[in-house]
Design an enzyme around this catalytic site. Structure first.
Site, PDB file in Angstrom:
ATOM      1  N   ASP A  12      25.797  69.310  24.624  1.00  0.00           N
ATOM      2  CA  ASP A  12      25.839  69.453  26.073  1.00  0.00           C
ATOM      3  C   ASP A  12      26.179  68.083  26.669  1.00  0.00           C
ATOM      4  O   ASP A  12      26.314  67.100  25.935  1.00  0.00           O
ATOM      5  CB  ASP A  12      24.521  70.022  26.606  1.00  0.00           C
ATOM      6  N   LYS A  61      14.358  65.770  22.043  1.00  0.00           N
ATOM      7  CA  LYS A  61      15.563  66.472  21.621  1.00  0.00           C
ATOM      8  C   LYS A  61      16.684  65.475  21.385  1.00  0.00           C
ATOM      9  O   LYS A  61      16.897  64.574  22.186  1.00  0.00           O
ATOM     10  CB  LYS A  61      16.020  67.468  22.694  1.00  0.00           C
ATOM     11  N   ASP A  81      24.754  65.592  28.118  1.00  0.00           N
ATOM     12  CA  ASP A  81      23.986  64.376  27.837  1.00  0.00           C
ATOM     13  C   ASP A  81      23.569  64.284  26.372  1.00  0.00           C
ATOM     14  O   ASP A  81      22.767  63.436  25.999  1.00  0.00           O
ATOM     15  CB  ASP A  81      22.773  64.264  28.761  1.00  0.00           C
ATOM     16  N   ASP A 133      21.706  65.989  24.256  1.00  0.00           N
ATOM     17  CA  ASP A 133      20.386  66.229  23.673  1.00  0.00           C
ATOM     18  C   ASP A 133      20.295  67.638  23.078  1.00  0.00           C
ATOM     19  O   ASP A 133      19.319  67.972  22.419  1.00  0.00           O
ATOM     20  CB  ASP A 133      19.253  65.962  24.672  1.00  0.00           C
ATOM     21  N   ARG A 134      21.329  68.452  23.285  1.00  0.00           N
ATOM     22  CA  ARG A 134      21.355  69.793  22.713  1.00  0.00           C
ATOM     23  C   ARG A 134      22.575  69.954  21.812  1.00  0.00           C
ATOM     24  O   ARG A 134      23.569  69.262  21.970  1.00  0.00           O
ATOM     25  CB  ARG A 134      21.383  70.861  23.808  1.00  0.00           C
ATOM     26  N   SER A 191      21.364  67.048  32.359  1.00  0.00           N
ATOM     27  CA  SER A 191      21.579  67.673  31.060  1.00  0.00           C
ATOM     28  C   SER A 191      22.639  68.766  31.134  1.00  0.00           C
ATOM     29  O   SER A 191      23.791  68.509  31.436  1.00  0.00           O
ATOM     30  CB  SER A 191      20.247  68.217  30.536  1.00  0.00           C
TER      31      SER A 191
END
Length: 536
Positions: free
Chosen positions: A266, A362, A268, A270-271, A138
């Protein structure tokens, strides 16, 4: 006794090293372990063998849990991370994981290229699979990597599966006969590539929650950052939580193109981070809690337009982690819908949002689409994200936050710090005061204690494997101290919740600053514990 423990430890370590040298077939990591001797243990790192061992245990546990595993199968995704020194990469690890599963007759949906993390839990749910694996670290620094596991409900695993999988790994350390035969992943009819189908189906699914966003002009992409690079040459920490430092290139491009809003995921995806240019020319980076307030307000507004019946509001639920702002709770109280708090072990995530039921984790991709839709809507009304956030706070009460962390590599120090808080005013007596601020409630999700419950037992899930204590203060302040699951950090999340009408932001900010200073001085004791502050 100390000598006995040391001797036992040496025997165990010696056995682990000898076992490693026997099992590992990767010449680079094999040579590294040979060179390190007793001081190096491959079992603590991400590499070919740990991936094989982990997947063998996971496969074994899945076989016990799902009689139809060989009909339904597992999905595997990966990011762009690579570590040339060890010969490891997320893609190679994903291929090895697939090989292990195939060797036991388990069908594998292996993505052919890097993919956002949300695609994996989406695939689990969309195809009705038994589980999913995502190889990613991540937002962590470039030398890290990780292995995320999803259950058949499309969500990350929770107890008791975590312990069950860990036990199964311990029982399956020796590589299975075909575990190193990586060609299996390329040749087996059990392997399918879901990339094109899932890419199409995912975006069709989120379009139901953010249909206006898909009519917007394509965003400007930062050329230096748009293509994956495992070296992360443009940032020290590829983490939206780090604020302005990771958005410097985005700001420069926005200035050049005349854009007023920046969206950033980010590595990957997910944020999500969002920033907006202010009238004075400066950029405002919204905190995770501020963005959560905006997204929550927008989603509820959209829902209410679709479902005008006032009685139906009782069917609406919003969720947040224990360390998130309580602004959604304030909105829920006024509007009449439900708000529930989940343990951050189950819903991890400052800067992590679940904006639609497409993914039960997420999802920075759908969050970015919905943030773009919100921005576009506000522009048609002649207002901005910053102005809307202010309006939310004025209507539902200001909720101001201050979050940061200390770095600590010594696990004994961390344990002693939290144990001191649990025995602050005598045995099993938590603090009643912190530098003049009265503590009105304590919830400890490590031990399962909650002073607000009649039986003093927490209703949220607890985990002894991580430290997490939340203090509530009589002035409306809330502070959570917790360890990170992936980094050597002790994090703190603080918030001051004011009633609607109390809009003196300057006074509220001073009060929160004073509370944070007191918590740092009396609870963290950074000098005594040799804690390093968050780097600027």
């Amino acid at each position: 006794m100390d000598n006995d423990i040391a001797t036992t430890g040496d025997i165990k370590l010696d056995h682990a090293i000898k076992q490693w040298l026997r099992f590992d077939k990767n010449p680079k990591t094999l040579a590294a372990v040979r060179g390190m001797g007793h001081h190096g243990a491959g079992i603590s790192c991400m590499n070919d063998l740990t991936i094989i061992q982990t997947t063998q245990g996971f496969c074994s546990y899945l076989e016990q849990s799902f009689p139809d595993l060989k009909e339904r199968g597992v999905v595997i995704g990966f990011d762009a991370r690579a570590h040339p020194a060890s010969g490891g990469s997320s893609k190679r690890f994903a291929s090895l994981a697939a090989t292990v599963l195939i060797s036991h007759g388990v069908p594998v949906y292996l993505f052919s290229d890097i993919t956002p993390t949300p695609f994996v839990p989406f695939t689990v749910s969309h195809l009705g699979l038994c589980a999913g694996i995502m190889v990613t670290a991540s937002h962590n620094p470039k030398q890290d990597n990780g292995y995320k596991v999803y259950w058949d409900n499309g969500a990350q695993i929770i107890p008791p599966h975590d312990k069950g999988i860990a036990s199964a790994i311990e029982e399956n350390l020796e590589p299975w006969p075909q575990a190193w035969e990586e060609d299996l992943a390329q040749q087996s009819p059990l392997v399918k590539n879901p990339y094109q189908d899932i890419n199409r189906e995912y975006f069709q699914a989120i379009q139901e929650s953010a249909f206006r966003a898909f009519d917007l002009h394509p965003p400007f992409a930062v050329s230096e950052q748009k293509d994956p690079d495992p070296e992360f040459p443009t940032v020290k920490y590829p983490n939206p939580e780090e604020g302005e430092g990771v958005l410097t290139l985005s700001f420069a491009l926005a200035e050049k193109e005349g854009a007023t809003v920046v969206l950033a995921n980010d590595p990957d995806a997910d944020r999500l981070a969002v920033a907006e240019k202010q009238k004075g020319g400066q950029w405002r980076v919204f905190s995770g809690n501020e963005l959560g307030a905006l997204l929550g307000w927008w989603l509820f507004r959209c829902w209410r337009q679709k479902v005008p019946d006032p009685a139906k509001v009782k069917d609406v639920y919003m969720l947040a982690s224990t360390v998130s702002s309580k602004i959604l709770r304030a909105i829920a109280l006024k509007e009449g819908f439900h708000f529930e708090c989940l343990s951050s072990e189950r819903l991890k995530a400052l800067h992590g949002y679940m904006c639609c039921p497409t993914v039960l984790d997420k999802d920075g991709v759908s969050a970015a689409a919905i943030a773009a839709e919100l921005t576009s809507y506000l522009a048609t009304k002649g207002t901005t994200l910053s102005q809307q956030l202010k309006a939310i706070y004025e209507e539902y009460g200001y909720h101001i936050t201050k979050n940061s962390y200390f770095i600590c590599h010594d696990q004994d120090t961390i344990r002693q710090l939290f144990e001191r808080l649990r025995n602050y005013d005598g045995e099993n007596a938590y603090p009643k005061d912190c530098g003049g601020f009265t503590v009105s409630g304590v919830r400890d999700l490590t031990t399962g204690y909650d002073s607000d419950q009649q039986d003093n037992k927490a209703v949220l899930p607890t985990s002894k494997s991580s430290q997490m204590i939340t203090f509530t203060f009589s002035n409306g302040g809330v502070a959570t101290m917790r360890t990170s699951g992936t980094e050597p950090k002790i994090k703190y999340y603080t918030e001051l919740c004011a009633a609607p009408g109390n809009s003196d932001l300057k006074l509220l900010s001073v009060e929160l600053d004073d509370l944070v200073d007191a918590i740092v001085e009396h609870f963290f004791e950074p000098k005594k514990n040799n804690l390093k502050p968050r780097p600027e």
